[in-house]
Design a protein around this motif. Structure first.
Motif, mmCIF file in Angstrom:
data_model
loop_
_atom_site.group_PDB
_atom_site.id
_atom_site.type_symbol
_atom_site.label_atom_id
_atom_site.label_comp_id
_atom_site.label_asym_id
_atom_site.label_seq_id
_atom_site.Cartn_x
_atom_site.Cartn_y
_atom_site.Cartn_z
ATOM 1 N N ARG A 140 -17.303 8.219 34.320
ATOM 2 C CA ARG A 140 -16.657 8.248 35.636
ATOM 3 C C ARG A 140 -17.451 7.525 36.720
ATOM 4 N N ASN A 141 -18.759 7.464 36.557
ATOM 5 C CA ASN A 141 -19.562 6.827 37.595
ATOM 6 C C ASN A 141 -19.681 5.319 37.408
ATOM 7 N N HIS A 142 -19.026 4.774 36.404
ATOM 8 C CA HIS A 142 -19.114 3.336 36.169
ATOM 9 C C HIS A 142 -18.126 2.610 37.066
ATOM 10 N N HIS A 143 -18.608 1.674 37.847
ATOM 11 C CA HIS A 143 -17.793 1.045 38.888
ATOM 12 C C HIS A 143 -16.748 0.062 38.368
ATOM 13 N N GLN A 144 -16.874 -0.454 37.178
ATOM 14 C CA GLN A 144 -15.939 -1.467 36.709
ATOM 15 C C GLN A 144 -14.677 -0.888 36.073
ATOM 16 N N GLY A 145 -14.688 0.377 35.707
ATOM 17 C CA GLY A 145 -13.497 0.987 35.139
ATOM 18 C C GLY A 145 -13.335 0.808 33.640
ATOM 19 N N TRP A 146 -14.125 -0.040 33.026
ATOM 20 C CA TRP A 146 -14.065 -0.207 31.573
ATOM 21 C C TRP A 146 -14.660 1.042 30.964
ATOM 22 N N LYS A 147 -13.950 1.651 30.055
ATOM 23 C CA LYS A 147 -14.367 2.918 29.472
ATOM 24 C C LYS A 147 -14.937 2.701 28.070
ATOM 25 N N PRO A 148 -15.806 3.593 27.629
ATOM 26 C CA PRO A 148 -16.306 3.506 26.265
ATOM 27 C C PRO A 148 -15.164 3.459 25.240
ATOM 28 N N LEU A 149 -14.086 4.206 25.491
ATOM 29 C CA LEU A 149 -12.958 4.221 24.556
ATOM 30 C C LEU A 149 -12.290 2.852 24.462
ATOM 31 N N HIS A 150 -12.187 2.132 25.574
ATOM 32 C CA HIS A 150 -11.642 0.772 25.531
ATOM 33 C C HIS A 150 -12.525 -0.109 24.637
ATOM 34 N N ALA A 151 -13.830 0.025 24.820
ATOM 35 C CA ALA A 151 -14.784 -0.830 24.107
ATOM 36 C C ALA A 151 -14.749 -0.603 22.600
ATOM 37 N N VAL A 152 -14.742 0.659 22.173
ATOM 38 C CA VAL A 152 -14.756 0.908 20.723
ATOM 39 C C VAL A 152 -13.395 0.616 20.094
ATOM 40 N N ALA A 153 -12.307 0.792 20.849
ATOM 41 C CA ALA A 153 -10.978 0.450 20.328
ATOM 42 C C ALA A 153 -10.878 -1.058 20.103
ATOM 43 N N LYS A 154 -11.396 -1.833 21.036
ATOM 44 C CA LYS A 154 -11.397 -3.295 20.922
ATOM 45 C C LYS A 154 -12.178 -3.738 19.689
ATOM 46 N N ARG A 155 -13.211 -2.996 19.338
ATOM 47 C CA ARG A 155 -14.054 -3.343 18.198
ATOM 48 C C ARG A 155 -13.551 -2.731 16.891
ATOM 49 N N GLY A 156 -12.502 -1.907 16.958
ATOM 50 C CA GLY A 156 -11.946 -1.296 15.750
ATOM 51 C C GLY A 156 -12.808 -0.198 15.174
ATOM 52 N N ASP A 157 -13.648 0.403 15.985
ATOM 53 C CA ASP A 157 -14.583 1.433 15.536
ATOM 54 C C ASP A 157 -13.905 2.807 15.605
ATOM 55 N N CYS A 158 -13.233 3.181 14.533
ATOM 56 C CA CYS A 158 -12.450 4.428 14.491
ATOM 57 C C CYS A 158 -13.324 5.678 14.606
ATOM 58 N N ALA A 159 -14.514 5.647 14.022
ATOM 59 C CA ALA A 159 -15.405 6.816 14.106
ATOM 60 C C ALA A 159 -15.795 7.088 15.558
ATOM 61 N N SER A 160 -16.110 6.034 16.305
ATOM 62 C CA SER A 160 -16.469 6.217 17.715
ATOM 63 C C SER A 160 -15.257 6.615 18.547
ATOM 64 N N VAL A 161 -14.072 6.104 18.200
ATOM 65 C CA VAL A 161 -12.841 6.535 18.880
ATOM 66 C C VAL A 161 -12.711 8.049 18.752
ATOM 67 N N GLU A 162 -12.864 8.552 17.524
ATOM 68 C CA GLU A 162 -12.763 10.005 17.274
ATOM 69 C C GLU A 162 -13.811 10.775 18.079
ATOM 70 N N LEU A 163 -15.059 10.309 18.036
ATOM 71 C CA LEU A 163 -16.138 10.996 18.752
ATOM 72 C C LEU A 163 -15.853 11.071 20.249
ATOM 73 N N LEU A 164 -15.426 9.964 20.817
ATOM 74 C CA LEU A 164 -15.183 9.927 22.261
ATOM 75 C C LEU A 164 -14.006 10.811 22.670
ATOM 76 N N VAL A 165 -12.912 10.750 21.917
ATOM 77 C CA VAL A 165 -11.744 11.582 22.252
ATOM 78 C C VAL A 165 -12.105 13.055 22.107
ATOM 79 N N ARG A 166 -12.772 13.407 21.031
ATOM 80 C CA ARG A 166 -13.178 14.801 20.835
ATOM 81 C C ARG A 166 -14.245 15.223 21.863
ATOM 82 N N GLY A 167 -14.957 14.222 22.414
ATOM 83 C CA GLY A 167 -15.958 14.495 23.441
ATOM 84 C C GLY A 167 -15.396 14.529 24.858
ATOM 85 N N GLY A 168 -14.071 14.404 24.972
ATOM 86 C CA GLY A 168 -13.432 14.539 26.279
ATOM 87 C C GLY A 168 -12.927 13.265 26.917
ATOM 88 N N ALA A 169 -12.978 12.144 26.220
ATOM 89 C CA ALA A 169 -12.478 10.893 26.798
ATOM 90 C C ALA A 169 -10.977 10.995 27.057
#
Length: 193
Positions: free
Chosen positions: A79-108
Motif C-alpha cells: 500500500r505504501n508503494h507510490h507507483q501502484g504496481w502490486k506484487p500480484l501484478h508482477a508475479v502474474a506477468k511472470r507466470g509464477d503461480c506459487a507466488s500468486v497463491e502465496l500473495l492471495v493467501r497473504g491478503g493481496a
C-alpha cells in the motif's frame, strides 16, 4: 555480520542502506541475504515488490523469497508503494503461480488495479501466462474488473482506437495468447452455469 556503528550513520541512513541491500538481494531471489537483512530490521514492505519483480530467476526461488517476506510481515498489497504496481501484478506477468497463491493467501487484493486499470489477471493474459490466469480465476479474480476506458491504456493503443473497454480476454486475443482466451472462456462458462 552487519553492524550499525554508534555515532556513525543516522537511523534513516541505516534504514535506507538496509532497504537498498534488501531490494538488490530480493531482485536476485537471494533469500538467505534477505533473511539476514530482516534480522537487522530491514523494512520488509519495501522489499516485497522487488522480490515479486525478480527476473532471470526460477519461480520457486522467487516464491521462497516472497513467502519469507510475507511471513516477516510484509504487506501483500504494498500500500505504501507510490507507483501502484502490486506484487500480484508482477508475479502474474511472470507466470509464477506459487507466488500468486502465496500473495492471495497473504491478503493481496486479487482485483487491485494499476493506475491504468490493469489487474493481475489482465497482466497474465497480456503476457500469455495461462497457468497464472487459471490460478487467479480459481482464487476468485473477476474477469469483469479488468476493464477500463481504453484511452487510459498505455500498453496497446491499437485496442483503444474507438475508446471501448478492454478486458483481459480482449488483450489475450489481440496478442494471440489463445490458451489465455480458452482459460477465460472456460471460467466464464462455469460462472454462467
Amino acid at each position: 555480520m552487519l553492524e550499525k556503528r554508534e555515532g556513525g550513520a543516522s537511523a534513516g541512513d541505516w534504514a535506507e542502506t538496509l532497504g537498498r541491500a534488501g531490494r538488490a538481494a530480493a531482485a536476485r531471489a537471494e533469500c538467505e541475504c534477505v533473511r539476514v537483512l530482516m534480522a537487522h530490521d530491514m523494512d520488509v514492505d519495501d522489499v516485497l515488490l522487488s522480490a515479486s519483480c525478480a527476473d532471470g530467476v526460477e519461480d520457486d526461488a522467487r516464491a521462497s523469497c516472497v513467502g519469507l517476506l510475507l511471513r516477516g510481515g510484509a504487506d501483500a498489497n504494498c500500500r505504501n508503494h507510490h507507483q501502484g504496481w502490486k506484487p500480484l501484478h508482477a508475479v502474474a506477468k511472470r507466470g509464477d503461480c506459487a507466488s500468486v497463491e502465496l500473495l492471495v493467501r497473504g491478503g493481496a487484493d486479487i482485483d487491485a488495479r494499476y493506475y491504468n486499470g490493469k489487474t493481475a489477471l489482465f497482466s497474465a493474459c497480456e503476457w500469455g501466462e495461462a497457468a497464472a490466469a487459471r490460478t487467479l480465476l480459481r482464487l476468485g479474480a473477476s474477469v469483469e474488473v479488468g476493464q477500463w476506458e481504453a484511452d487510459r491504456l498505455h500498453t496497446d493503443h491499437s485496442l483503444g482506437a474507438n475508446n471501448a473497454p478492454v478486458s483481459p480476454r480482449d488483450i489475450a486475443l489481440v496478442n494471440r495468447h489463445i490458451d489465455c482466451v480458452d482459460v477465460v472462456d472456460e471460467m466464464l462458462a462455469l460462472r454462467r452455469a
